[in-house]
Design a protein around this motif. Sequence first.
Motif, PDB file in Angstrom:
ATOM      1  N   LEU A   1      99.557   4.761  13.967  1.00  0.00           N
ATOM      2  CA  LEU A   1      99.636   3.443  14.604  1.00  0.00           C
ATOM      3  C   LEU A   1     101.015   3.192  15.198  1.00  0.00           C
ATOM      4  CD1 LEU A   1      97.659   1.231  12.052  1.00  0.00           C
ATOM      5  CD2 LEU A   1      96.998   1.722  14.426  1.00  0.00           C
ATOM      6  N   VAL A   2     102.045   3.526  14.452  1.00  0.00           N
ATOM      7  CA  VAL A   2     103.414   3.297  14.951  1.00  0.00           C
ATOM      8  C   VAL A   2     103.653   4.118  16.213  1.00  0.00           C
ATOM      9  CG1 VAL A   2     105.850   3.689  14.427  1.00  0.00           C
ATOM     10  CG2 VAL A   2     104.353   2.629  12.718  1.00  0.00           C
ATOM     11  N   LYS A   3     103.059   5.306  16.272  1.00  0.00           N
ATOM     12  CA  LYS A   3     103.245   6.159  17.449  1.00  0.00           C
ATOM     13  C   LYS A   3     102.425   5.678  18.638  1.00  0.00           C
ATOM     14  CE  LYS A   3     102.721  10.923  19.092  1.00  0.00           C
ATOM     15  NZ  LYS A   3     102.351  12.313  18.702  1.00  0.00           N
ATOM     16  N   HIS A   4     101.171   5.317  18.409  1.00  0.00           N
ATOM     17  CA  HIS A   4     100.254   4.999  19.502  1.00  0.00           C
ATOM     18  C   HIS A   4     100.153   3.505  19.801  1.00  0.00           C
ATOM     19  CE1 HIS A   4      98.720   9.134  19.849  1.00  0.00           C
ATOM     20  NE2 HIS A   4      98.866   9.183  18.538  1.00  0.00           N
ATOM     21  N   ALA A   5     100.568   2.683  18.883  1.00  0.00           N
ATOM     22  CA  ALA A   5     100.581   1.227  19.085  1.00  0.00           C
ATOM     23  C   ALA A   5     101.865   0.698  18.456  1.00  0.00           C
ATOM     24  CB  ALA A   5      99.347   0.587  18.437  1.00  0.00           C
TER      25      ALA A   5
ATOM     26  N   ARG B   1      87.651  -1.329   6.921  1.00  0.00           N
ATOM     27  CA  ARG B   1      88.857  -0.646   7.375  1.00  0.00           C
ATOM     28  C   ARG B   1      89.068  -0.849   8.879  1.00  0.00           C
ATOM     29  NH1 ARG B   1      93.361   0.952   4.811  1.00  0.00           N
ATOM     30  NH2 ARG B   1      92.035   1.667   3.095  1.00  0.00           N
ATOM     31  N   ILE B   2      87.994  -0.724   9.655  1.00  0.00           N
ATOM     32  CA  ILE B   2      88.127  -0.934  11.102  1.00  0.00           C
ATOM     33  C   ILE B   2      88.533  -2.368  11.395  1.00  0.00           C
ATOM     34  CG2 ILE B   2      86.835  -1.087  13.262  1.00  0.00           C
ATOM     35  CD1 ILE B   2      85.303   1.394  12.436  1.00  0.00           C
ATOM     36  N   GLY B   3      87.937  -3.311  10.672  1.00  0.00           N
ATOM     37  CA  GLY B   3      88.294  -4.714  10.881  1.00  0.00           C
ATOM     38  C   GLY B   3      89.748  -4.994  10.592  1.00  0.00           C
ATOM     39  N   SER B   4      90.275  -4.389   9.534  1.00  0.00           N
ATOM     40  CA  SER B   4      91.683  -4.611   9.199  1.00  0.00           C
ATOM     41  C   SER B   4      92.604  -3.938  10.221  1.00  0.00           C
ATOM     42  CB  SER B   4      91.988  -4.112   7.786  1.00  0.00           C
ATOM     43  OG  SER B   4      91.855  -2.704   7.695  1.00  0.00           O
ATOM     44  N   ILE B   5      92.181  -2.796  10.764  1.00  0.00           N
ATOM     45  CA  ILE B   5      92.964  -2.139  11.814  1.00  0.00           C
ATOM     46  C   ILE B   5      92.961  -2.996  13.083  1.00  0.00           C
ATOM     47  CG2 ILE B   5      93.075  -0.126  13.342  1.00  0.00           C
ATOM     48  CD1 ILE B   5      91.894   1.524  11.003  1.00  0.00           C
ATOM     49  N   GLU B   6      91.796  -3.521  13.433  1.00  0.00           N
ATOM     50  CA  GLU B   6      91.701  -4.407  14.596  1.00  0.00           C
ATOM     51  C   GLU B   6      92.597  -5.627  14.420  1.00  0.00           C
ATOM     52  OE1 GLU B   6      87.170  -3.581  16.252  1.00  0.00           O
ATOM     53  OE2 GLU B   6      87.520  -5.165  14.780  1.00  0.00           O
ATOM     54  N   LEU B   7      92.651  -6.154  13.204  1.00  0.00           N
ATOM     55  CA  LEU B   7      93.503  -7.307  12.932  1.00  0.00           C
ATOM     56  C   LEU B   7      94.965  -6.957  13.139  1.00  0.00           C
ATOM     57  CD1 LEU B   7      93.905 -10.192  11.920  1.00  0.00           C
ATOM     58  CD2 LEU B   7      93.772  -9.313   9.570  1.00  0.00           C
ATOM     59  N   ALA B   8      95.375  -5.805  12.634  1.00  0.00           N
ATOM     60  CA  ALA B   8      96.768  -5.383  12.816  1.00  0.00           C
ATOM     61  C   ALA B   8      97.095  -5.215  14.295  1.00  0.00           C
ATOM     62  CB  ALA B   8      97.008  -4.072  12.066  1.00  0.00           C
ATOM     63  N   LEU B   9      96.182  -4.607  15.045  1.00  0.00           N
ATOM     64  CA  LEU B   9      96.404  -4.406  16.473  1.00  0.00           C
ATOM     65  C   LEU B   9      96.477  -5.744  17.215  1.00  0.00           C
ATOM     66  CD1 LEU B   9      93.963  -1.409  16.997  1.00  0.00           C
ATOM     67  CD2 LEU B   9      96.460  -1.318  17.201  1.00  0.00           C
TER      68      LEU B   9
ATOM     69  N   LEU C   1      97.324  -8.737  15.951  1.00  0.00           N
ATOM     70  CA  LEU C   1      98.558  -9.443  15.577  1.00  0.00           C
ATOM     71  C   LEU C   1      99.772  -8.839  16.281  1.00  0.00           C
ATOM     72  CD1 LEU C   1      97.933  -9.895  11.739  1.00  0.00           C
ATOM     73  CD2 LEU C   1      97.937 -11.691  13.496  1.00  0.00           C
ATOM     74  N   ALA C   2      99.689  -7.523  16.565  1.00  0.00           N
ATOM     75  CA  ALA C   2     100.802  -6.834  17.215  1.00  0.00           C
ATOM     76  C   ALA C   2     100.731  -6.918  18.732  1.00  0.00           C
ATOM     77  CB  ALA C   2     100.814  -5.372  16.789  1.00  0.00           C
ATOM     78  N   GLY C   3      99.656  -7.498  19.253  1.00  0.00           N
ATOM     79  CA  GLY C   3      99.492  -7.568  20.701  1.00  0.00           C
ATOM     80  C   GLY C   3      99.164  -6.216  21.313  1.00  0.00           C
ATOM     81  N   GLU C   4      98.576  -5.328  20.531  1.00  0.00           N
ATOM     82  CA  GLU C   4      98.224  -3.991  21.005  1.00  0.00           C
ATOM     83  C   GLU C   4      96.732  -3.925  21.344  1.00  0.00           C
ATOM     84  OE1 GLU C   4     100.144  -1.529  21.651  1.00  0.00           O
ATOM     85  OE2 GLU C   4     102.016  -1.857  20.546  1.00  0.00           O
TER      86      GLU C   4
END
Length: 236
Positions: free
Chosen positions: A35-39, A74-82, A84-87
Amino acid sequence: MRFAGVAAISLDLDDTLWPFQPAVERAEATLHAWLVKHAPGTARILPARGMLGKLRNDYEHSRPDLAGNYRALRIGSIELALALAGEDMGLAEEAYGVFYSARQKVEFFEDVWPALTWLSARFPLVALTNGNADLRLTGGGAFFRETLSARAVGIAKPQAGIFHAAALAAGVPASELLHVGDDFHLDYLGALNAGLQAAWLVRDHPKETAPGEYARYVTIRDLTALCCALGGPANL
């Protein structure tokens, strides 16, 4: 300790064949790096890799309708992180694939391979899990006649139906299926309530030194002890 009339065995996976937490922590570390690399914006939302687990747990609490659906959670939590990060939230599926692949890299307990070799030569084995481990990816699948997951069956332990599905897969009556797992309620009581025989795997508290309340249950300290109880050698 001996079991009577056992014709087949079903086995839980996580914390029965391998320790669960180390596998998830490694997978979350791999996901965090991806995630840090791609988003890159996610680095602000998830400054430490351990926060992925917290975010996932928080998301689960907010979505009780997804209980037991580990992929969706897991996908939902990843979507949430993205989000919140504007990614780009469209990265979530690919990110999950990275996590899922890493989650399958498990380290089996030392007793497991010799025990599965002995057991599978004598009994039909069925894997029975509420989780998302895939024996085709973790290894060990060749020992099992079938793997049943809560997601595939549509019901989860401790519901009787998933245990009955395991008996059907093994081709034996429920009373002749012995279920082995580490969770007292999901595995041990669930199996007994479904009419199976059951053994509670308590690796951290071997029966000979366990607190008194453990003594009233059928417990084993590892799968070698299970083999012994079924007539096998003490040292496989």
